[in-house]
Design a protein around this motif. Structure first.
Motif, PDB file in Angstrom:
ATOM      1  N   LEU A  68     -19.611  60.302 -72.205  1.00 14.29           N
ATOM      2  CA  LEU A  68     -19.877  59.583 -73.446  1.00 14.29           C
ATOM      3  C   LEU A  68     -20.152  60.545 -74.602  1.00 14.29           C
ATOM      4  CD1 LEU A  68     -20.279  56.675 -74.531  1.00 14.29           C
ATOM      5  CD2 LEU A  68     -22.696  56.929 -73.982  1.00 14.29           C
ATOM      6  N   GLY A  69     -20.953  61.570 -74.348  1.00 13.36           N
ATOM      7  CA  GLY A  69     -21.307  62.525 -75.397  1.00 13.36           C
ATOM      8  C   GLY A  69     -20.111  63.320 -75.894  1.00 13.36           C
ATOM      9  N   VAL A  70     -19.301  63.824 -74.968  1.00 10.90           N
ATOM     10  CA  VAL A  70     -18.103  64.579 -75.347  1.00 10.90           C
ATOM     11  C   VAL A  70     -17.133  63.674 -76.102  1.00 10.90           C
ATOM     12  CG1 VAL A  70     -16.092  65.846 -74.476  1.00 10.90           C
ATOM     13  CG2 VAL A  70     -18.344  66.215 -73.443  1.00 10.90           C
ATOM     14  N   GLY A  71     -16.967  62.458 -75.607  1.00 11.26           N
ATOM     15  CA  GLY A  71     -16.068  61.520 -76.274  1.00 11.26           C
ATOM     16  C   GLY A  71     -16.502  61.208 -77.697  1.00 11.26           C
ATOM     17  N   LEU A  72     -17.798  61.098 -77.923  1.00 12.75           N
ATOM     18  CA  LEU A  72     -18.314  60.798 -79.260  1.00 12.75           C
ATOM     19  C   LEU A  72     -18.038  61.960 -80.217  1.00 12.75           C
ATOM     20  CD1 LEU A  72     -19.791  58.484 -80.657  1.00 12.75           C
ATOM     21  CD2 LEU A  72     -21.953  59.602 -80.099  1.00 12.75           C
ATOM     22  N   LEU A  73     -18.188  63.187 -79.732  1.00 11.21           N
ATOM     23  CA  LEU A  73     -17.892  64.357 -80.570  1.00 11.21           C
ATOM     24  C   LEU A  73     -16.411  64.431 -80.922  1.00 11.21           C
ATOM     25  CD1 LEU A  73     -20.089  67.122 -78.869  1.00 11.21           C
ATOM     26  CD2 LEU A  73     -20.462  66.031 -81.085  1.00 11.21           C
ATOM     27  N   VAL A  74     -15.556  64.168 -79.940  1.00 15.43           N
ATOM     28  CA  VAL A  74     -14.116  64.202 -80.190  1.00 15.43           C
ATOM     29  C   VAL A  74     -13.720  63.096 -81.162  1.00 15.43           C
ATOM     30  CG1 VAL A  74     -11.829  64.026 -79.128  1.00 15.43           C
ATOM     31  CG2 VAL A  74     -13.650  65.255 -77.949  1.00 15.43           C
ATOM     32  N   LEU A  75     -14.324  61.911 -81.023  1.00 19.83           N
ATOM     33  CA  LEU A  75     -14.034  60.817 -81.945  1.00 19.83           C
ATOM     34  C   LEU A  75     -14.455  61.189 -83.371  1.00 19.83           C
ATOM     35  CD1 LEU A  75     -13.191  57.878 -82.510  1.00 19.83           C
ATOM     36  CD2 LEU A  75     -15.558  57.219 -82.019  1.00 19.83           C
ATOM     37  N   PHE A  76     -15.584  61.854 -83.526  1.00 18.35           N
ATOM     38  CA  PHE A  76     -16.039  62.301 -84.850  1.00 18.35           C
ATOM     39  C   PHE A  76     -14.986  63.184 -85.501  1.00 18.35           C
ATOM     40  CE2 PHE A  76     -18.025  65.585 -87.461  1.00 18.35           C
ATOM     41  CZ  PHE A  76     -18.684  64.818 -88.408  1.00 18.35           C
ATOM     42  N   SER A  77     -14.472  64.136 -84.722  1.00 16.22           N
ATOM     43  CA  SER A  77     -13.457  65.046 -85.247  1.00 16.22           C
ATOM     44  C   SER A  77     -12.154  64.323 -85.552  1.00 16.22           C
ATOM     45  CB  SER A  77     -13.201  66.174 -84.234  1.00 16.22           C
ATOM     46  OG  SER A  77     -12.120  66.980 -84.645  1.00 16.22           O
ATOM     47  N   THR A  93       5.087  55.310 -74.304  1.00 17.47           N
ATOM     48  CA  THR A  93       3.964  55.030 -75.194  1.00 17.47           C
ATOM     49  C   THR A  93       3.398  53.632 -74.942  1.00 17.47           C
ATOM     50  OG1 THR A  93       4.911  56.467 -76.890  1.00 17.47           O
ATOM     51  CG2 THR A  93       3.238  54.887 -77.597  1.00 17.47           C
ATOM     52  N   THR A  94       2.088  53.573 -74.750  1.00 20.55           N
ATOM     53  CA  THR A  94       1.392  52.304 -74.543  1.00 20.55           C
ATOM     54  C   THR A  94       0.179  52.241 -75.468  1.00 20.55           C
ATOM     55  OG1 THR A  94      -0.091  53.153 -72.825  1.00 20.55           O
ATOM     56  CG2 THR A  94       2.056  52.323 -72.106  1.00 20.55           C
ATOM     57  N   GLY A  95      -0.497  51.114 -75.450  1.00 23.40           N
ATOM     58  CA  GLY A  95      -1.659  50.929 -76.312  1.00 23.40           C
ATOM     59  C   GLY A  95      -2.979  50.982 -75.569  1.00 23.40           C
ATOM     60  N   LEU A  96      -3.045  51.753 -74.491  1.00 26.95           N
ATOM     61  CA  LEU A  96      -4.284  51.844 -73.724  1.00 26.95           C
ATOM     62  C   LEU A  96      -5.206  52.910 -74.316  1.00 26.95           C
ATOM     63  CD1 LEU A  96      -3.186  51.636 -69.972  1.00 26.95           C
ATOM     64  CD2 LEU A  96      -4.511  49.958 -71.254  1.00 26.95           C
ATOM     65  N   PRO A  97      -6.468  52.573 -74.573  1.00 26.67           N
ATOM     66  CA  PRO A  97      -7.413  53.582 -75.074  1.00 26.67           C
ATOM     67  C   PRO A  97      -7.877  54.507 -73.949  1.00 26.67           C
ATOM     68  CG  PRO A  97      -8.527  51.484 -74.769  1.00 26.67           C
ATOM     69  CD  PRO A  97      -7.072  51.236 -74.482  1.00 26.67           C
ATOM     70  N   LEU A  98      -8.416  55.644 -74.350  1.00 24.35           N
ATOM     71  CA  LEU A  98      -9.029  56.572 -73.396  1.00 24.35           C
ATOM     72  C   LEU A  98     -10.492  56.174 -73.266  1.00 24.35           C
ATOM     73  CD1 LEU A  98      -8.818  59.105 -71.633  1.00 24.35           C
ATOM     74  CD2 LEU A  98      -9.286  60.484 -73.660  1.00 24.35           C
ATOM     75  N   PRO A  99     -10.922  55.674 -72.091  1.00 26.17           N
ATOM     76  CA  PRO A  99     -12.290  55.161 -71.940  1.00 26.17           C
ATOM     77  C   PRO A  99     -13.354  56.146 -72.403  1.00 26.17           C
ATOM     78  CG  PRO A  99     -10.996  54.623 -70.001  1.00 26.17           C
ATOM     79  CD  PRO A  99     -10.137  55.536 -70.841  1.00 26.17           C
ATOM     80  N   LEU A 100     -14.304  55.650 -73.188  1.00 31.08           N
ATOM     81  CA  LEU A 100     -15.456  56.391 -73.690  1.00 31.08           C
ATOM     82  C   LEU A 100     -15.079  57.521 -74.647  1.00 31.08           C
ATOM     83  CD1 LEU A 100     -17.724  56.564 -70.495  1.00 31.08           C
ATOM     84  CD2 LEU A 100     -17.618  54.814 -72.289  1.00 31.08           C
ATOM     85  N   PHE A 101     -13.805  57.597 -75.033  1.00 32.03           N
ATOM     86  CA  PHE A 101     -13.351  58.538 -76.061  1.00 32.03           C
ATOM     87  C   PHE A 101     -12.847  57.766 -77.282  1.00 32.03           C
ATOM     88  CE2 PHE A 101     -13.914  61.956 -73.273  1.00 32.03           C
ATOM     89  CZ  PHE A 101     -13.484  63.155 -73.810  1.00 32.03           C
ATOM     90  N   SER A 102     -11.959  56.799 -77.030  1.00 35.36           N
ATOM     91  CA  SER A 102     -11.272  56.100 -78.115  1.00 35.36           C
ATOM     92  C   SER A 102     -12.220  55.205 -78.918  1.00 35.36           C
ATOM     93  CB  SER A 102     -10.129  55.257 -77.555  1.00 35.36           C
ATOM     94  OG  SER A 102      -9.145  56.077 -76.955  1.00 35.36           O
ATOM     95  N   TYR A 103     -11.867  55.039 -80.198  1.00 36.46           N
ATOM     96  CA  TYR A 103     -12.639  54.154 -81.064  1.00 36.46           C
ATOM     97  C   TYR A 103     -12.407  52.703 -80.655  1.00 36.46           C
ATOM     98  CZ  TYR A 103     -14.106  51.657 -85.256  1.00 36.46           C
ATOM     99  OH  TYR A 103     -14.709  50.795 -86.128  1.00 36.46           O
ATOM    100  N   GLY A 104     -13.479  51.929 -80.631  1.00 35.39           N
ATOM    101  CA  GLY A 104     -13.373  50.518 -80.288  1.00 35.39           C
ATOM    102  C   GLY A 104     -14.626  50.044 -79.577  1.00 35.39           C
ATOM    103  N   GLY A 105     -15.283  49.039 -80.150  1.00 30.52           N
ATOM    104  CA  GLY A 105     -16.539  48.564 -79.577  1.00 30.52           C
ATOM    105  C   GLY A 105     -16.361  47.826 -78.273  1.00 30.52           C
ATOM    106  N   SER A 106     -15.349  46.971 -78.183  1.00 31.32           N
ATOM    107  CA  SER A 106     -15.138  46.200 -76.960  1.00 31.32           C
ATOM    108  C   SER A 106     -14.805  47.111 -75.790  1.00 31.32           C
ATOM    109  CB  SER A 106     -14.011  45.181 -77.172  1.00 31.32           C
ATOM    110  OG  SER A 106     -14.344  44.256 -78.182  1.00 31.32           O
ATOM    111  N   SER A 107     -13.963  48.116 -76.042  1.00 33.35           N
ATOM    112  CA  SER A 107     -13.606  49.068 -74.992  1.00 33.35           C
ATOM    113  C   SER A 107     -14.831  49.857 -74.529  1.00 33.35           C
ATOM    114  CB  SER A 107     -12.526  50.028 -75.494  1.00 33.35           C
ATOM    115  OG  SER A 107     -12.249  51.035 -74.550  1.00 33.35           O
TER     116      SER A 107
END
Length: 404
Positions: free
Chosen positions: A32-41, A341-355
């Motif tokens: 979760l922490g690494v994903g949040l940093l990557v999302l910030f960038s 190409t698909t529309g699947l997010p990367l869990p705990l990295f990608s932006y999105g509250g529901s995910s």
């Protein structure tokens, strides 16, 4: 369950858990922490240009993650049998939202897909929130298959098919395939007869074929995947930009925050293609470390499944493993051109509250299974007929499934 146990990042009872449960909790928090940093960038440039606040998406995601961590802690401290008891209501409620999404004027359409519905001012994506409930209800249906009447089997199989049908009509073929694969693997692990498994697999392939027949953009995605450089300015644009980002990272990467492709070249850089930003900034070595992390997490999840105390717990652990680790590898495969190409997010990295909430709830279920699956040998002393004391051995769980 005590109220203090809902506080994010704090849990006074962790020291009493099994080592698998403790390790899973910390690995989830690291993820979760690494994903949040990557999302910030990844999200900063687009947020600064479009909204005048580079931290806009980061702050919104942080709020969703706080909610997700409360859900995570609540699930970790809720006996699994109680989670299973409410699974059907969660599935049916979210099925209702999936049906409402398809009603013209109620669903929110983005990039040609209607996948969201607003409850007040809060956007909800039911197809992401329903995944942990599908895992729980799937475990009940497949784990108790031989004890269910034919009517109940048909009812729940019909509900599951209806859910997949609603998701594919959004249209969202990738999430449909992900949920179908997750349920199918759980059924395989439960020992469902092969004729049923082959029949459902055939039905899934037929459904995918029909979707490709009627959705021209899905056919174009597959054709562009075969030769993305031949459609650089068209349907191959996303994949080409992703490959350029991954390749630009080299061995060690350009450094945190220094991705060039995220500067309005790479589309959907904070969601579907966030791994490309990670690979450009942390390079081949960083990507290998992330893949190794996912393999370690998946291996630990498999160990938890093998040590689970009953078939329902085993199936829940397997479902979570597929939902988190399987989806992560599919996302990475898409970003590197290994899959279309698909529309699947990367869990705990990608932006999105529901995910984020759905992924944290699933991770909480896995930790709960690990807590309840730890076994200890209890030795009790009782008076013997000869006046001495005799030893009796019994196996009991360290943590009673009915208490937390």
């Amino acid at each position: 369950m005590k109220l203090w146990s809902l506080i994010p990042l704090y849990d006074a009872s962790v020291s009493q858990w099994s080592w698998e449960a403790r390790l899973l909790r910390w690995l989830t928090l690291v993820w979760l922490g690494v994903g949040l940093l990557v999302l910030f960038s990844a999200s900063y440039p687009s947020a600064a240009l479009e909204l005048g606040d580079g931290t806009y998406y980061f702050k919104r995601q942080l709020l969703w993650l706080l909610v997700g961590l409360v859900v995570f802690n609540a699930v970790v401290h809720t006996p699994l049998h109680r989670c299973l008891a409410i699974a059907r209501w969660g599935v049916l409620a979210l099925l209702g939202l999936l049906l409402l999404v398809l009603v013209p004027g109620l669903g929110t359409t983005v990039n040609g897909a209607t996948r969201w519905i607003s409850i007040g001012f809060i956007p909800i994506q039911p197809s992401e929130l329903i995944k942990p409930f599908l895992i729980l209800q799937g475990a009940i249906v497949f784990g108790r298959w031989n004890h269910l009447s034919v009517g109940k089997r048909l009812f729940w199989l019909g509900v599951l098919v209806l859910i997949l049908g609603c998701i594919i009509l959004q249209p969202n073929l990738s999430t449909t395939a992900m949920c179908g694969m997750m349920l199918w693997l759980m059924a395989l692990a439960a020992g469902i007869p092969y004729r049923i498994l082959l029949g459902t697999a055939g039905g899934g392939l037929l459904l995918a074929g029909l979707s490709l027949t009627f959705k021209a953009y899905q056919r174009r995605r597959i054709l562009s995947f075969l030769d993305p450089w031949g459609a650089v300015s068209g349907d191959g644009y996303q994949l080409v930009q992703s490959l350029l980002a991954v390749g630009s990272g080299g061995l060690w990467g350009n450094g945190f925050g220094l991705s060039q492709q995220k500067l309005f070249y790479l589309p959907i850089q904070d969601s579907d293609f966030i791994f490309a930003v990670f690979a450009e900034e942390f390079g081949f070595v960083g990507s290998l470390l992330l893949i190794g992390f996912l393999i370690a997490y998946g291996t630990l999840a498999l160990r938890v499944a093998m040590n689970a105390s009953n078939i329902l717990s085993q199936l829940v652990a397997i479902g979570v493993m597929v939902a988190l680790i399987g989806q992560s590898f599919i996302n990475i495969a898409v970003a590197t051109g290994t899959l279309p190409t698909t529309g699947l997010p990367l869990p705990l990295f990608s932006y999105g509250g529901s995910s984020a909430i759905g992924s944290l709830m699933a991770a909480g279920l896995l930790v709960r299974v690990a807590r309840e699956g730890s076994q200890a040998q209890v030795i009790s002393f009782s008076p013997s007929p000869l006046g001495g004391r005799s030893m009796k051995k019994s196996n009991k769980s360290k943590h009673s499934p009915g208490k937390s």
